[in-house]
Design an enzyme around this catalytic site. Structure first.
Site, short mmCIF file in Angstrom:
data_model
loop_
_atom_site.label_atom_id
_atom_site.label_comp_id
_atom_site.label_asym_id
_atom_site.label_seq_id
_atom_site.Cartn_x
_atom_site.Cartn_y
_atom_site.Cartn_z
N GLU A 1 40.50 44.04 47.01
CA GLU A 1 40.17 45.47 46.96
C GLU A 1 38.91 45.82 47.72
O GLU A 1 38.73 46.96 48.17
CB GLU A 1 40.04 45.92 45.50
CG GLU A 1 38.70 45.66 44.82
CD GLU A 1 38.32 44.19 44.72
OE1 GLU A 1 37.13 43.88 44.77
OE2 GLU A 1 39.25 43.34 44.59
N ASP B 1 43.75 42.33 44.15
CA ASP B 1 42.48 41.64 44.02
C ASP B 1 41.78 41.48 45.37
O ASP B 1 40.72 40.88 45.46
CB ASP B 1 42.68 40.27 43.37
CG ASP B 1 41.39 39.66 42.87
OD1 ASP B 1 40.43 40.43 42.63
OD2 ASP B 1 41.32 38.42 42.72
N ASP C 1 35.26 43.79 38.71
CA ASP C 1 36.54 43.50 39.34
C ASP C 1 37.41 42.65 38.42
O ASP C 1 37.19 41.45 38.27
CB ASP C 1 36.31 42.76 40.67
CG ASP C 1 37.60 42.49 41.42
OD1 ASP C 1 38.62 43.15 41.09
OD2 ASP C 1 37.59 41.66 42.33
N ARG D 1 37.79 44.99 50.66
CA ARG D 1 38.02 45.37 52.05
C ARG D 1 38.63 46.77 52.15
O ARG D 1 38.46 47.44 53.16
CB ARG D 1 38.90 44.34 52.74
CG ARG D 1 40.31 44.22 52.21
CD ARG D 1 40.96 42.88 52.54
NE ARG D 1 40.34 41.79 51.80
CZ ARG D 1 40.71 40.51 51.91
NH1 ARG D 1 41.69 40.18 52.73
NH2 ARG D 1 40.11 39.58 51.20
N LYS E 1 42.68 38.67 37.55
CA LYS E 1 42.00 37.40 37.71
C LYS E 1 42.09 36.58 36.42
O LYS E 1 42.19 37.14 35.32
CB LYS E 1 40.51 37.62 38.00
CG LYS E 1 40.15 38.26 39.31
CD LYS E 1 38.64 38.48 39.38
CE LYS E 1 38.21 39.14 40.66
NZ LYS E 1 38.32 38.24 41.82
N ASP F 1 29.93 41.94 41.88
CA ASP F 1 30.78 42.29 43.02
C ASP F 1 30.32 43.53 43.76
O ASP F 1 31.00 44.01 44.66
CB ASP F 1 32.23 42.46 42.55
CG ASP F 1 33.24 42.03 43.59
OD1 ASP F 1 32.85 41.30 44.52
OD2 ASP F 1 34.42 42.40 43.47
N LYS G 1 29.75 46.61 50.01
CA LYS G 1 30.81 46.65 49.00
C LYS G 1 30.21 46.90 47.62
O LYS G 1 29.29 46.21 47.20
CB LYS G 1 31.57 45.32 49.00
CG LYS G 1 32.62 45.18 47.91
CD LYS G 1 33.23 43.78 47.91
CE LYS G 1 34.12 43.55 46.71
NZ LYS G 1 34.62 42.15 46.65
#
Length: 486
Positions: free
Chosen positions: A335, A333, A256, A337, A263, A274, A251
């Site tokens: 995202e 949020d 993010d 996956r 968030k 991230d 990933k």
């Protein structure tokens, strides 16, 4: 003999172990041409401080007016690789203000011990600073091997440790880099530069135009709200004669915000990390190529910045992934996956590997369940799960196998798409794994998912880890790849 000791017990007593340790110390110090009086003084010092020999314990003996003027005594525990790794980390910190450290290796030192020592020294001395003077750092360590040692084997182990440490340090650099500079394009360029220094590695970078032409719509959706467009990095190591092909997917969300489902500040401050999964798969592949492992490896890093903008994807949108699976968006949020789904579907359909492993800073639920040092492992294959867990243990990292309950899957159902990207049923890490499983196709039984959100970051120095990005996964993946290649 102490009262009550079983005379048939072959294991040494604590007194015998202590005596053996002192004898080993005296034997090593004799190579410094110290006199009998010096050796007696050092023995008395070790007895006085009650040096246990436990891995990573250290005692310092100043010797004003003598050569050497300072001696460090560090414990290696049972003498296995983990004990030597802990010793190397402790030495890196205890001698950080010294320009040079000479380390006397004992008579029974093994290549595995030297690899652990090297990894501990290099990893614990890591620093990441922007715009500030670096603190003192140990610059040179001389390993003095005992007479009769197999120096070629020890040198090879040390060379391997350096490759592992450099790749892990690169992963740390990539993850620590602030996101004002770390765009998807910047990350891709750094990977290309690193790959250019390793013979036989090839790298392909897909920009937004190429992503659109080939149908990587989830990567485009996640990156759509940012002015800094997404990328897909594909790094390939294809040695001649390789009989097995492994795909590593990481990933790569370079920052993010959560998108429209934004968030809170407390959840956003560390979101430069991230993309630690992408950094790990790149680092592991670089190391495998540098070690010339006879195994075909492809690393895929789907990169996007999940920003809040006029073109951000929305809750209720339906995204068509590479290969055709559709996802209804319930939470922008969730995202990571989505971008992993695109990359995994591409790997299964186009690359046709023998196994696929994905790494992701995917869920907070992983940390709630397993804490800061242990990643969550999901796989339907007992063999694959066991081999990954064994590799992690050997590398000094940690993971724990979690269940993949099929009866939870119905919660991913959608009225308008194949699946939804987020649910309210709880079990967040498990639900994310079940979602990703939909993109494994024929590799369902040869796939593993590693949720490593918390282990990717250390709040303080701990052993070979320094505060900040840990590079988690590089060492585990490399150990597993070495085993798979063998």
């Amino acid at each position: 003999m102490p009262a009550g000791k079983d005379t048939t017990d072959p294991s040494p007593s604590s007194e015998e172990l202590a005596a053996a340790r002192l004898a080993a110390v005296r034997s090593a110090l004799a190579r410094l041409k110290l006199g009998p009086a010096d050796l007696d003084d050092i023995t008395a010092f070790l007895l006085d401080v009650e040096h246990s020999g436990s891995a990573g314990t250290i005692h310092k003996l100043p010797r004003a007016g003598h050569r050497p003027d300072k001696l460090l005594f560090v414990g290696v525990g049972a003498g296995d690789e983990a004990g030597w790794r802990a010793a190397g980390a402790k030495l890196a910190r205890s001698a950080s203000g010294e320009p040079t450290l000479t380390l006397l290796l004992p008579q029974d030192v093994t290549p595995a011990a030297v690899r652990g020592l090297g990894e501990g020294l290099w990893l614990a001395s890591y620093r990441f600073r922007l715009g500030a003077d670096e603190p003192p750092e140990l610059r040179r360590v001389v390993l003095a091997s005992p007479p009769g040692a197999a120096d070629a084997d020890l040198a090879a182990a040390l060379a391997a440790a350096k490759i592992v440490a450099e790749s892990t340090r690169l992963a740390r650099d990539l993850t620590n880099m602030p996101s004002d500079e770390k765009t998807p394009a910047w990350f891709a360029k750094r990977v290309e530069k690193a790959a250019a220094g390793v013979a036989g590695l090839t790298t392909t970078v897909r920009d937004p135009k190429a992503l659109a032409e080939e149908g990587f719509n989830a990567i485009l959706a996640v990156g759509g709200g940012s002015t800094r467009g997404p990328r897909l990095v594909e790094m390939s190591w294809r040695p001649r004669g390789a009989k097995r092909h492994v795909v590593l997917v990481g990933k790569g969300i370079t920052f993010d915000t959560g998108g429209i489902c934004v968030k809170p500040l407390s959840g956003m401050k560390l979101m430069r990390k991230d993309m630690a999964g992408a950094a790990a798969v790149i680092g592991a592949t670089l190391a495998a190529a540098a070690l010339r492992l006879p195994l075909r490896i492809t690393a895929l890093a789907p990169l996007a910045e999940n920003a809040l903008g006029a073109d951000s994807f929305r809750p209720g949108d339906v995204v068509r992934h590479y290969g055709g699976i559709t996802s209804e968006i319930h939470n922008t949020d969730a995202e990571g996956r989505l971008v992993l789904g695109d990359a995994m579907a591409y790997a299964v359909r186009r690359l046709r590997p023998d196994a696929i492993i994905d790494l992701a800073t995917l869920t907070g639920a992983q940390g709630v369940a397993l804490g800061k040092r242990t990643a969550a492992l999901y796989s339907h294959s007992d063999t694959l799960a066991s081999s990954l867990a064994e590799a992690a243990a050997a590398a000094g990292e940690s993971m724990w196998r979690m269940p993949l309950h099929d009866d939870y899957f119905e919660a991913l159902g959608s009225d308008v798409a194949d699946i939804v990207n987020s649910t309210d049923v709880g079990a967040g890490s498990l639900m994310a794994a079940l979602y990703l499983r939909e993109f494994t196709g024929s590799l369902r039984e040869q796939w593993a998912h590693l949720d490593m959100s918390s282990p990717a970051w250390a709040d303080s120095a701990d052993g070979e880890l320094t505060k900040g990005a840990t590079g988690w996964g590089v060492r585990t993946l490399l150990r597993w790849l070495e085993t798979s290649a063998g």
